[in-house]
Design an enzyme around this catalytic site. Structure first.
Site, PDB file in Angstrom:
ATOM      1  N   HIS A 113       0.806  -1.215   0.000  1.00 18.53           N
ATOM      2  CA  HIS A 113       0.000   0.000   0.000  1.00 18.53           C
ATOM      3  C   HIS A 113       0.840   1.265   0.000  1.00 18.53           C
ATOM      4  CE1 HIS A 113       1.142  -1.154   3.990  1.00 18.53           C
ATOM      5  NE2 HIS A 113       0.821   0.019   4.470  1.00 18.53           N
ATOM      6  N   ASP A 276      -5.590  -2.049  -2.684  1.00 20.62           N
ATOM      7  CA  ASP A 276      -4.307  -1.365  -2.515  1.00 20.62           C
ATOM      8  C   ASP A 276      -3.360  -1.685  -3.664  1.00 20.62           C
ATOM      9  OD1 ASP A 276      -3.767  -4.024  -1.825  1.00 20.62           O
ATOM     10  OD2 ASP A 276      -2.170  -3.436  -0.449  1.00 20.62           O
ATOM     11  N   ASP A 280      -3.886  -7.016  -2.084  1.00 21.82           N
ATOM     12  CA  ASP A 280      -4.194  -7.910  -0.969  1.00 21.82           C
ATOM     13  C   ASP A 280      -5.027  -7.240   0.124  1.00 21.82           C
ATOM     14  OD1 ASP A 280      -2.230  -6.294   0.127  1.00 21.82           O
ATOM     15  OD2 ASP A 280      -0.888  -7.934   0.707  1.00 21.82           O
ATOM     16  N   ARG A 281      -5.257  -5.933   0.010  1.00 27.98           N
ATOM     17  CA  ARG A 281      -6.071  -5.243   1.014  1.00 27.98           C
ATOM     18  C   ARG A 281      -7.376  -4.761   0.395  1.00 27.98           C
ATOM     19  NH1 ARG A 281      -2.183  -2.567   5.356  1.00 27.98           N
ATOM     20  NH2 ARG A 281      -0.299  -3.774   4.925  1.00 27.98           N
TER      21      ARG A 281
END
Length: 542
Positions: A113, A276, A280-281
């Site tokens: 991120h 992100d 993965d976010r």
């Protein structure tokens, strides 16, 4: 021809919770990336002739390092490398490719991120054969090797064409450039009820995903617009850019504020999500309701059987220690295992592999399951759409019903970014000295029940991880947690996590920071945050 190149070790290549992260000019130093990649290979055994997966989030310097890694893999004896077209593979997609094709491991080029660009962040992470981040015993070995490395091997060949799917020879090694999206999209379609979600969207339910000019754009377009029938343009900022379009690709209320404001507006979409840098976010927001990552984990776990891939139920839930206890109450009601781990997705790997946990989550906008060994932003978004389609309720209605059943965990994270490293370390050291004296002390109406420096005993392999965050627990279930983050590239990031459990549904509509105000004040009093950091307020509040 294989060249052996003499090199001088760097002493700053210690991997953090998600690999080695530094600014691009640091990675661009002579042999800096090569030293670290060779140290990875030197720390592994038995990969001769095996397959390696390489991909990244498309950030600046991605392509250059992929070419280096390909030639070094060929020189080190790998038989094949699978690489995403254009050098693109989201982190969860890379994990899936490793698992699906039985690869020995993979190299993921990302700083998650963090911002991208010529003077911004870059990262290299090694993932093992289960698709997950390398455990500490491997990252420790890699770091030890970086401190003494004196040569690396590289193939003296022309660059590989990364933009055309196909097979290429690189010395004695085969390079397969693959479609980075298809395998992952197929996996999502096997887990979720795409028919029900397609009907939901077809009924006029408006969905918007902001890919933040990062890696998930192609994945979201394929899944949301092409397979689920959302109108063209439903995926915003869908083209991955080396500098993320000057965005900070962190899907939170600060950096995805435009999306949040749009969903909250009267004419805005019904559902919004953001991803992100490396995919993965996630952030999930519905009309009138932002879903905290801690609540998202708990609600996904409580409603897991809505999705076909989880119809038989889940074996257990795992969460990082700073993540709220909302999921614990779900696990208790379901009668399944609940595992509290240190921050860092690698700690979930053993639990997933052993079948102890099915769903995992971290408060830092990461949620996932046993389908891969990384957190997975689009997976979480699709799970929410599946739950909405099954329950025929809005995000707000689903969240409020969950609070009514389980109670609400008011929760917030305060980040103090780029704090002077010595000041941050001094704060933590002073806190550790206070731990034994805190229990029994009262701060207004708050009485300390316990205080410790969290340590984790892995129930699968027996390994112990100490000093994972300082916890101060109060009577009644409230707590504050202090932790230094390992994901930044300059200075130190102090994270303060604040949590209050409220079982009374008549008190579930208080503004979060107001509900936590006394705990925030006590945290500052205990740790001298303002005095030691010189900051009057956090950099980011989520």
């Amino acid at each position: 021809m294989i060249k052996t190149v003499s090199t001088t070790p760097y002493q700053d290549q210690k991997p953090g919770t998600s690999g080695l992260r530094k600014k691009v000019p640091v990675f661009a130093q002579e042999n800096y990336a090569e030293n670290f990649i060779q140290s990875i290979f030197d720390s592994l055994e038995g990969f001769e002739g095996k397959t390696l997966v390489i991909g990244g989030d498309g950030r600046y310097y991605n392509r250059e390092v992929i070419q280096k890694a390909l030639k070094m893999a060929a020189a080190s004896g790998f038989g094949k490398v699978m690489v995403g077209r254009g050098g693109i593979l989201s982190t969860p997609a890379a994990s899936h490719v490793i698992r699906k094709y039985g690869a020995f491991g993979g190299i993921v080029l990302s700083a998650s991120h963090n911002p991208g660009g010529p003077t911004e962040d870059f990262g290299i992470k090694y993932n093992i054969g289960n698709g997950g981040p390398a455990p500490e015993k491997i990252t420790d070995a890699i770091f030890a090797r970086t401190k003494v490395i004196d040569t690396y091997k590289i193939l003296d060949e022309a660059d590989v064409d990364l933009d055309t799917v196909g097979l290429y020879a690189l010395g004695d090694m085969i390079v397969e450039v693959i479609d980075p999206v298809k395998d992952y999209a197929d996996l999502m379609e096997s887990l979720f009820d795409f028919g029900a979600i397609r009907s939901l969207i077809g009924s006029g339910f408006r969905v918007v995903i902001d890919s933040m000019s990062a890696v998930t754009g192609p994945y979201a377009v394929e899944i949301l617009e092409k397979r689920l029938g959302a109108p063209a343009g439903s995926v915003r900022n869908e083209v991955p850019l080396p500098d993320f379009g000057h965005h900070h690709p962190d899907p939170n209320l600060v950096h995805a504020k435009e999306l949040y404001d749009d969903v909250m507006s009267p004419q805005g979409p019904d559902f919004g999500a953001a991803s992100d840098g490396d995919g993965d976010r996630n952030m999930v927001v519905g009309k009138g309701m932002f879903v905290t990552p801690s609540d998202s984990l708990a609600i996904i776990a409580a409603n897991a059987t809505c999705a076909p891939g989880y119809a038989d139920g889940i074996a257990g839930i795992a969460r990082s220690m700073p993540t709220s206890g909302a999921a614990d109450r779900v696990a208790e009601k379901l009668g399944i295992g609940m595992y509290e781990t240190p921050t860092g997705w690698k700690f979930f790997g053993n639990l997933l592999d052993a079948g102890k946990a099915t769903v995992c989550g971290e408060e830092s906008f990461g949620t996932g399951s046993n389908h891969v060994r990384e957190k997975d932003g689009l997976w979480a978004v699709l799970f929410w759409l599946n739950i909405i389609a099954a329950k025929k309720k809005s995000v707000k209605e689903i969240v409020e019903a969950h609070w009514a059943e389980y109670g609400r965990n008011y929760y917030s994270r305060h980040d103090y970014e780029e704090v002077d490293t010595d000041a941050a370390n001094g704060l933590v050291a002073a806190l550790r000295e206070k731990l034994n004296s805190l229990p029994g002390q009262s701060f207004g109406a708050l009485k300390v029940e316990a205080a410790d420096d969290f340590a984790y005993n892995d129930p699968v392999d027996g390994s112990v991880s100490k000093n994972q965050g300082i916890r101060v627990l109060f009577e009644g279930g409230s707590r504050v947690v202090f932790r230094l983050s390992g994901t930044g590239t300059s200075g130190a990031t102090l994270r303060l996590y604040v949590e209050r459990y409220e079982p009374d549904s008549s008190r579930h509509d208080i503004e979060t920071q107001a509900a936590l105000a006394d705990l925030i004040a006590v945290a500052d009093e205990i740790a001298d945050i303002k005095k030691r950091t010189g900051r009057d307020a956090p950099t980011v509040i989520t």
